[in-house]
Design a protein around this motif. Structure first.
Motif, PDB file in Angstrom:
ATOM      1  N   ASP A  32       0.811  -1.204   0.000  1.00 17.10           N
ATOM      2  CA  ASP A  32       0.000   0.000   0.000  1.00 17.10           C
ATOM      3  C   ASP A  32       0.852   1.264   0.000  1.00 17.10           C
ATOM      4  O   ASP A  32       0.819   2.074   0.940  1.00 17.10           O
ATOM      5  CB  ASP A  32      -0.940  -0.014   1.209  1.00 17.10           C
ATOM      6  CG  ASP A  32      -2.172   0.859   1.010  1.00 17.10           C
ATOM      7  OD1 ASP A  32      -2.674   0.898  -0.124  1.00 17.10           O
ATOM      8  OD2 ASP A  32      -2.625   1.485   1.990  1.00 17.10           O
ATOM      9  N   LYS A  60      -2.371   3.997  -2.405  1.00 17.64           N
ATOM     10  CA  LYS A  60      -3.289   4.513  -1.387  1.00 17.64           C
ATOM     11  C   LYS A  60      -4.161   5.617  -1.971  1.00 17.64           C
ATOM     12  O   LYS A  60      -5.381   5.673  -1.722  1.00 17.64           O
ATOM     13  CB  LYS A  60      -2.481   5.035  -0.204  1.00 17.64           C
ATOM     14  CG  LYS A  60      -3.298   5.349   1.037  1.00 17.64           C
ATOM     15  CD  LYS A  60      -2.396   5.845   2.161  1.00 17.64           C
ATOM     16  CE  LYS A  60      -1.365   4.789   2.552  1.00 17.64           C
ATOM     17  NZ  LYS A  60      -0.523   5.235   3.680  1.00 17.64           N
ATOM     18  N   ARG A  61      -3.549   6.485  -2.737  1.00 15.42           N
ATOM     19  CA  ARG A  61      -4.287   7.593  -3.363  1.00 15.42           C
ATOM     20  C   ARG A  61      -5.358   7.049  -4.294  1.00 15.42           C
ATOM     21  O   ARG A  61      -6.496   7.536  -4.319  1.00 15.42           O
ATOM     22  CB  ARG A  61      -3.291   8.471  -4.121  1.00 15.42           C
ATOM     23  CG  ARG A  61      -3.884   9.688  -4.801  1.00 15.42           C
ATOM     24  CD  ARG A  61      -2.765  10.519  -5.425  1.00 15.42           C
ATOM     25  NE  ARG A  61      -3.262  11.737  -6.048  1.00 15.42           N
ATOM     26  CZ  ARG A  61      -2.485  12.653  -6.594  1.00 15.42           C
ATOM     27  NH1 ARG A  61      -1.173  12.487  -6.593  1.00 15.42           N
ATOM     28  NH2 ARG A  61      -3.006  13.736  -7.150  1.00 15.42           N
ATOM     29  N   ARG A 119      -6.809   3.955  -4.301  1.00 19.37           N
ATOM     30  CA  ARG A 119      -7.903   3.176  -3.691  1.00 19.37           C
ATOM     31  C   ARG A 119      -8.807   4.067  -2.841  1.00 19.37           C
ATOM     32  O   ARG A 119     -10.002   3.802  -2.706  1.00 19.37           O
ATOM     33  CB  ARG A 119      -7.363   1.974  -2.920  1.00 19.37           C
ATOM     34  CG  ARG A 119      -6.269   2.185  -1.895  1.00 19.37           C
ATOM     35  CD  ARG A 119      -6.801   2.300  -0.508  1.00 19.37           C
ATOM     36  NE  ARG A 119      -5.720   2.252   0.487  1.00 19.37           N
ATOM     37  CZ  ARG A 119      -5.867   2.692   1.718  1.00 19.37           C
ATOM     38  NH1 ARG A 119      -7.005   3.227   2.116  1.00 19.37           N
ATOM     39  NH2 ARG A 119      -4.850   2.619   2.573  1.00 19.37           N
ATOM     40  N   LYS A 120      -8.275   5.141  -2.263  1.00 11.70           N
ATOM     41  CA  LYS A 120      -9.138   6.081  -1.536  1.00 11.70           C
ATOM     42  C   LYS A 120     -10.097   6.770  -2.494  1.00 11.70           C
ATOM     43  O   LYS A 120     -11.282   6.953  -2.189  1.00 11.70           O
ATOM     44  CB  LYS A 120      -8.292   7.113  -0.798  1.00 11.70           C
ATOM     45  CG  LYS A 120      -7.633   6.594   0.470  1.00 11.70           C
ATOM     46  CD  LYS A 120      -6.855   7.701   1.173  1.00 11.70           C
ATOM     47  CE  LYS A 120      -6.274   7.202   2.491  1.00 11.70           C
ATOM     48  NZ  LYS A 120      -5.502   8.270   3.183  1.00 11.70           N
ATOM     49  N   ALA A 139     -14.264   6.406  -2.550  1.00 17.40           N
ATOM     50  CA  ALA A 139     -15.062   7.634  -2.476  1.00 17.40           C
ATOM     51  C   ALA A 139     -15.955   7.806  -3.698  1.00 17.40           C
ATOM     52  O   ALA A 139     -17.042   8.399  -3.607  1.00 17.40           O
ATOM     53  CB  ALA A 139     -14.147   8.841  -2.317  1.00 17.40           C
TER      54      ALA A 139
END
Length: 376
Positions: free
Chosen positions: A10, A15-16, A18-19, A23
């Protein structure tokens, strides 16, 4: 819809992504499993074991409508260890592949990471890539690797991978497209760890560079280009941003010694707002990377108004016009000198439009892939 999202390594870019993905589809029931981005060799080979026989085992065995995983996941092993997920439609997102990574001089050259890419690609039902360069280097690299093996290599492996692969880049956050310069005068002192108030004239070319201070980000290229600009008598300042490490290439220290008077912002900028305002007030964003599969930092800088100058290789020809790509460090110096002359003459510098990479535009394409896979 119940969706399991797996990020086996991750890192920040993963991370960017999957966030943003979670959302973008708030009505879906998301469950997230991640593993920290460290101990690379163990992580990519051991993630299936960590999850399938660890605390996450019960989560994996729940009923899922869709599984979305990054390419670092050892999907073939995970499906073998957890038979309950074998029939679940699975999308694999490739932020990178192990065939196109430049190898550092002290790295142990193992083919296992590349084989794991092949296994995961074969185990996934649909493969999404952030660039055609990423997709093509994986398929071509896999073909070359398979030819090296002495026997029992089945035909059609690369054709199978190619048939189920698509290219959908990582979207840029919608907020980036709405950032404007503050009305008050921008004070570089407030954004610089050097805490120096610089009197910056309008004929000074402000260049931003931002990446991890590691071997694959082209510190040698950067040093050569800065020396060339100095020789050409270009009036410039540099924002040398990014996270440094104990084993960062020596060129970064050399740049700090040799160009101390040219450095404006130095080091990692913790505040995202400050970082984006620095880009908003830069004329140029320079990439010297030796490997890049999409280059979110360059895209973000371009959206914020900086003119991107990038290598004429890797993923960059897909996204940037020829006039903003350089074939060598000397060519980069010439292009930057030309932009400096335009700045001095009061001409507007060239911009690149990435509005089609906004979340609003891109997440629709992701949804189409997810829904079509489930229906099939």
């Amino acid at each position: 819809m119940k969706v399991l999202l797996l990020s086996a390594y991750d890192a920040d870019s993963h991370k960017r992504w999957r966030k943003g993905l979670v959302a973008a589809f708030p009505k879906w029931q998301w469950t997230l499993l991640t593993l920290p981005p460290r101990y690379f060799s163990w992580r990519i080979r051991g993630n299936s074991l960590s999850w399938a026989r660890g605390d996450a085992a019960k989560i994996l065995k729940q009923g899922w409508d869709l599984i979305v995983t990054t390419s670092m996941t050892d999907l073939s092993a995970l499906r073998g260890l957890v038979p309950e997920i074998v029939g679940v439609p699975t999308i694999v997102y490739f932020h990178e592949n192990q065939f196109a990574y430049p190898v550092s001089s002290d790295a142990f050259r193992s083919v296992e990471p590349q084989l794991l890419n092949i296994y995961t690609a074969l185990a996934g039902d649909r493969l999404l890539f952030n660039s055609e360069y990423n997709r093509r280097t994986l398929i071509d690299g896999a073909a070359k690797l398979l030819k090296r093996f002495p026997d029992c290599v089945p035909p059609g492996i690369c054709a199978e991978i190619e048939e189920k692969s698509r290219v959908i880049p990582v979207p840029l956050e919608d907020i980036v497209f709405n950032i404007t310069a503050p009305e008050e005068e921008f004070l570089w002192k407030c954004h610089s760890k050097r805490n120096e108030q610089r009197d910056i004239s309008k004929d000074t070319l402000i260049i931003s560079w931002a990446a991890r201070w590691e071997y694959d980000k082209g510190a040698d290229r950067l040093l050569h280009i800065l020396r060339g600009l100095k020789d050409k008598k270009v009036k410039f300042l540099v924002n040398l941003m990014g996270q440094s490490f104990r084993n960062s290439p020596a060129e970064f220290a050399q740049i700090q010694r040799e160009f101390s008077e040219h450095l404006l912002v130095l080091g990692f900028v913790e505040s995202t707002e400050s970082y984006r305002q620095i880009l908003r007030h830069s004329h140029i964003f320079l990439s010297t990377a030796y490997h890049e599969f999409q280059g979110l930092a360059v895209m973000e800088a371009a959206i914020l108004g900086a003119t991107p100058i990038v290598p004429d290789e890797q993923c960059y020809p897909e996204f940037y016009p020829e006039g903003l790509r350089y074939s060598s460090s000397d060519d980069a110096v010439q292009k930057l000198e030309s932009l400096y002359q335009s700045l001095v003459a009061g001409r507007k510098l060239q911009q690149v439009d990435f509005s089609h990479f906004s979340g609003e535009a891109m997440w629709v394409k992701y949804r189409e892939q997810f829904v079509s896979l489930i229906k099939n």
